[in-house]
Design a protein around this motif. Structure first.
Motif: not given
Length: 140
Positions: A16-44
């Protein structure tokens, strides 16, 4: 949310999106499947403690900063990954993900384990270059 699994386990399905209350820079919330494949593979791979697979996803001159220390180049990064994989046992839960720019992404994970404090939320700030990770900063 389903519960995470043992060391390196993670709950990606309900990221889910990052928690409220933390200052965030301009960004677009994404789902896991929207992450680049290299990031998904790295985290796994990283969450499974597979240092070789994790390092293989990085540029030769990659830089990682974790726990206030910076590791430059694949040999230093692989030593860090091997140490990190054997130091503690933990589970992970994905709390959110965002695209911060064309080649910048942030993933927030909660780690629960046998380290001091037992629980911590960490941000993984990725910079990509040519389909590989060139910069990773891990911080609370």
């Amino acid at each position: 949310m389903t519960s995470p699994t043992e060391h390196g386990g993670h709950d990606w399905k309900h990221c889910s999106p990052r928690g409220a209350g933390r200052a965030v820079r301009a960004s677009t919330q994404v789902e896991r499947d929207d992450l680049p494949e290299v990031i998904r593979h790295y985290l796994t791979a990283h969450n499974a403690g597979d240092a070789s697979a994790s390092a293989a996803l990085m540029t030769p001159d990659a830089r990682v900063t974790d726990d206030g220390k910076t590791y430059d180049g694949l040999p230093a990064i692989e030593r860090w990954l091997n140490r990190a994989a054997s130091e503690y046992t933990y589970t992970t839960t994905c709390l959110g993900a965002a695209q911060d720019g064309p080649d910048r992404w942030t993933v927030t994970q909660r780690l629960d384990g046998n380290f001091p404090g037992n629980t911590i939320d960490l941000r993984y700030d990725f910079t990509l270059d040519g389909g590989q990770i060139s910069r990773l900063v891990i911080a609370p």
